[in-house]
Design a protein around this motif. Structure first.
Motif, PDB file in Angstrom:
ATOM      1  N   LYS A  22      37.997  29.152  37.924  1.00 61.59           N
ATOM      2  CA  LYS A  22      37.634  29.612  39.266  1.00 61.59           C
ATOM      3  C   LYS A  22      38.739  30.341  40.027  1.00 61.59           C
ATOM      4  O   LYS A  22      38.481  30.935  41.064  1.00 61.59           O
ATOM      5  CB  LYS A  22      37.142  28.424  40.110  1.00 61.59           C
ATOM      6  CG  LYS A  22      35.904  27.748  39.532  1.00 61.59           C
ATOM      7  CD  LYS A  22      35.449  26.549  40.332  1.00 61.59           C
ATOM      8  CE  LYS A  22      36.358  25.354  40.234  1.00 61.59           C
ATOM      9  NZ  LYS A  22      36.538  24.768  38.910  1.00 61.59           N
ATOM     10  N   ASN A  23      39.983  30.256  39.553  1.00 60.41           N
ATOM     11  CA  ASN A  23      41.074  30.923  40.274  1.00 60.41           C
ATOM     12  C   ASN A  23      42.242  31.146  39.321  1.00 60.41           C
ATOM     13  O   ASN A  23      42.216  30.696  38.169  1.00 60.41           O
ATOM     14  CB  ASN A  23      41.494  30.090  41.490  1.00 60.41           C
ATOM     15  CG  ASN A  23      41.866  28.671  41.111  1.00 60.41           C
ATOM     16  OD1 ASN A  23      42.693  28.439  40.239  1.00 60.41           O
ATOM     17  ND2 ASN A  23      41.227  27.701  41.770  1.00 60.41           N
ATOM     18  N   THR A  62      35.029  33.878  44.165  1.00 58.49           N
ATOM     19  CA  THR A  62      34.792  35.180  44.790  1.00 58.49           C
ATOM     20  C   THR A  62      35.328  36.310  43.916  1.00 58.49           C
ATOM     21  O   THR A  62      36.075  36.064  42.949  1.00 58.49           O
ATOM     22  CB  THR A  62      35.505  35.255  46.154  1.00 58.49           C
ATOM     23  OG1 THR A  62      36.924  35.200  45.913  1.00 58.49           O
ATOM     24  CG2 THR A  62      35.084  34.118  47.082  1.00 58.49           C
ATOM     25  N   GLN A  63      34.992  37.532  44.296  1.00 62.56           N
ATOM     26  CA  GLN A  63      35.539  38.697  43.598  1.00 62.56           C
ATOM     27  C   GLN A  63      37.066  38.705  43.705  1.00 62.56           C
ATOM     28  O   GLN A  63      37.760  39.061  42.747  1.00 62.56           O
ATOM     29  CB  GLN A  63      34.955  39.993  44.181  1.00 62.56           C
ATOM     30  CG  GLN A  63      35.429  41.246  43.466  1.00 62.56           C
ATOM     31  CD  GLN A  63      34.980  41.300  42.016  1.00 62.56           C
ATOM     32  OE1 GLN A  63      33.795  41.136  41.721  1.00 62.56           O
ATOM     33  NE2 GLN A  63      35.909  41.529  41.091  1.00 62.56           N
ATOM     34  N   GLU A  64      37.600  38.273  44.853  1.00 58.97           N
ATOM     35  CA  GLU A  64      39.056  38.208  45.026  1.00 58.97           C
ATOM     36  C   GLU A  64      39.673  37.222  44.041  1.00 58.97           C
ATOM     37  O   GLU A  64      40.755  37.471  43.493  1.00 58.97           O
ATOM     38  CB  GLU A  64      39.420  37.831  46.464  1.00 58.97           C
ATOM     39  CG  GLU A  64      39.087  38.899  47.493  1.00 58.97           C
ATOM     40  CD  GLU A  64      37.585  39.023  47.814  1.00 58.97           C
ATOM     41  OE1 GLU A  64      36.829  38.035  47.630  1.00 58.97           O
ATOM     42  OE2 GLU A  64      37.171  40.126  48.223  1.00 58.97           O
ATOM     43  N   ASP A  65      38.989  36.081  43.803  1.00 59.46           N
ATOM     44  CA  ASP A  65      39.471  35.106  42.819  1.00 59.46           C
ATOM     45  C   ASP A  65      39.489  35.725  41.416  1.00 59.46           C
ATOM     46  O   ASP A  65      40.457  35.557  40.671  1.00 59.46           O
ATOM     47  CB  ASP A  65      38.581  33.855  42.800  1.00 59.46           C
ATOM     48  CG  ASP A  65      38.652  33.060  44.082  1.00 59.46           C
ATOM     49  OD1 ASP A  65      39.744  32.957  44.667  1.00 59.46           O
ATOM     50  OD2 ASP A  65      37.597  32.535  44.499  1.00 59.46           O
ATOM     51  N   LEU A  66      38.407  36.433  41.077  1.00 54.34           N
ATOM     52  CA  LEU A  66      38.334  37.070  39.758  1.00 54.34           C
ATOM     53  C   LEU A  66      39.428  38.117  39.617  1.00 54.34           C
ATOM     54  O   LEU A  66      40.099  38.196  38.583  1.00 54.34           O
ATOM     55  CB  LEU A  66      36.949  37.692  39.544  1.00 54.34           C
ATOM     56  CG  LEU A  66      36.719  38.319  38.168  1.00 54.34           C
ATOM     57  CD1 LEU A  66      36.814  37.265  37.058  1.00 54.34           C
ATOM     58  CD2 LEU A  66      35.378  39.028  38.122  1.00 54.34           C
ATOM     59  N   ASP A  67      39.635  38.916  40.666  1.00 47.40           N
ATOM     60  CA  ASP A  67      40.704  39.929  40.631  1.00 47.40           C
ATOM     61  C   ASP A  67      42.063  39.270  40.427  1.00 47.40           C
ATOM     62  O   ASP A  67      42.907  39.782  39.683  1.00 47.40           O
ATOM     63  CB  ASP A  67      40.705  40.751  41.923  1.00 47.40           C
ATOM     64  CG  ASP A  67      39.477  41.638  42.068  1.00 47.40           C
ATOM     65  OD1 ASP A  67      38.760  41.859  41.063  1.00 47.40           O
ATOM     66  OD2 ASP A  67      39.230  42.105  43.200  1.00 47.40           O
ATOM     67  N   ALA A  68      42.281  38.122  41.068  1.00 47.16           N
ATOM     68  CA  ALA A  68      43.558  37.411  40.924  1.00 47.16           C
ATOM     69  C   ALA A  68      43.732  36.890  39.493  1.00 47.16           C
ATOM     70  O   ALA A  68      44.849  36.921  38.949  1.00 47.16           O
ATOM     71  CB  ALA A  68      43.642  36.265  41.933  1.00 47.16           C
ATOM     72  N   MET A  69      42.645  36.424  38.884  1.00 44.32           N
ATOM     73  CA  MET A  69      42.720  35.966  37.491  1.00 44.32           C
ATOM     74  C   MET A  69      43.105  37.124  36.573  1.00 44.32           C
ATOM     75  O   MET A  69      43.957  36.988  35.700  1.00 44.32           O
ATOM     76  CB  MET A  69      41.385  35.369  37.048  1.00 44.32           C
ATOM     77  CG  MET A  69      41.048  34.033  37.668  1.00 44.32           C
ATOM     78  SD  MET A  69      39.483  33.400  37.008  1.00 44.32           S
ATOM     79  CE  MET A  69      38.429  33.543  38.451  1.00 44.32           C
TER      80      MET A  69
END
Length: 181
Positions: A22-23, A62-69
Motif C-alpha cells: 500500500k505504500n 492512492t495514486q500518490e502512494d503508487l507513484d511513491a512505490m
C-alpha cells in the motif's frame, strides 16, 4: 534484435502481500531482484513492468502512494546501475471490465505502443498464471513463472500455460538470460 523483458511487480520484483502493498514503506524488494534487473539493463535488455493495482479501485491506497512505490523502485534500480523503460499499471478492480487487467493483454499492448516494439520476441515474467496468460495473449515468445510471490501456490495448483518455464527467482532468470546472450 532487441531483448524485451516484461515483468509483473508484486511477487516478482518485490514481496507480495495478501492485504496489498500500500505504500513505499511496504515496498520491499525480493533479495537479488534489483541487482538482477540492473545486470540485465547493463547488458542491453529493455525492461518494463506490467502490474495490476486494483488497490487503487478498492481504495486501499492512492495514486500518490503508487507513484511513491514506483519512485522507490526506480531509485533502488538507479543506485544499482539499472533503470526501467516503462511501468504500466491497471488501476481497475476485477469486476470493472477493463481491457488492461491481466490476464487480458492491455498492459502489454500499452508497453508495445509506448516503446514502439513488437512483443514477438518479448519474455513475460510473473508469479501468477494470469501474468503468463497476458503474455500469451499479447504474443510474447516466452513466459516464465518465478517461484517467489504466488509462484509456488500457482505450481501447487497445477496451473500452467503452454511452454511455461519455471525459475526460482528473478536472479536465477537473469543468470539464465545473460548466459544465453
Amino acid at each position: 534484435m532487441y531483448k524485451l523483458l516484461i515483468l509483473d511487480r508484486d511477487g516478482v520484483i518485490n514481496e507480495d502481500s495478501d492485504v496489498f502493498v500500500k505504500n513505499a514503506e511496504e515496498f520491499i524488494p525480493i533479495p537479488g531482484s534489483i541487482e538482477a534487473l540492473a545486470r540485465l539493463y547493463k547488458a542491453g535488455w529493455i525492461l518494463a513492468v506490467a502490474t495490476n493495482q486494483s488497490g487503487l479501485a478498492r481504495g486501499k491506497f492512492t495514486q500518490e502512494d503508487l507513484d511513491a512505490m514506483h519512485s522507490k523502485l526506480l531509485q533502488l534500480l538507479h543506485e544499482a546501475g539499472g533503470d526501467l523503460h516503462h511501468i504500466a499499471w491497471c488501476p481497475h478492480g476485477p469486476d470493472d471490465g477493463c481491457e488492461c487487467r491481466k490476464p487480458k493483454p492491455g498492459l502489454l499492448e500499452q508497453i508495445s505502443l509506448v516503446l514502439n516494439l513488437d512483443l514477438d520476441d518479448a519474455i513475460m515474467v510473473g508469479d501468477a498464471i494470469r501474468d503468463l496468460e497476458a503474455g500469451k495473449a499479447a504474443g510474447c515468445k516466452r513466459c516464465v513463472l518465478v517461484r517467489t510471490g504466488k509462484g509456488e501456490k500457482t505450481l501447487a495448483a497445477g496451473e500452467t500455460v503452454e511452454g511455461m518455464e519455471v525459475v526460482t527467482n528473478l536472479a536465477e532468470l537473469a543468470d539464465q538470460l545473460l548466459a544465453e546472450d
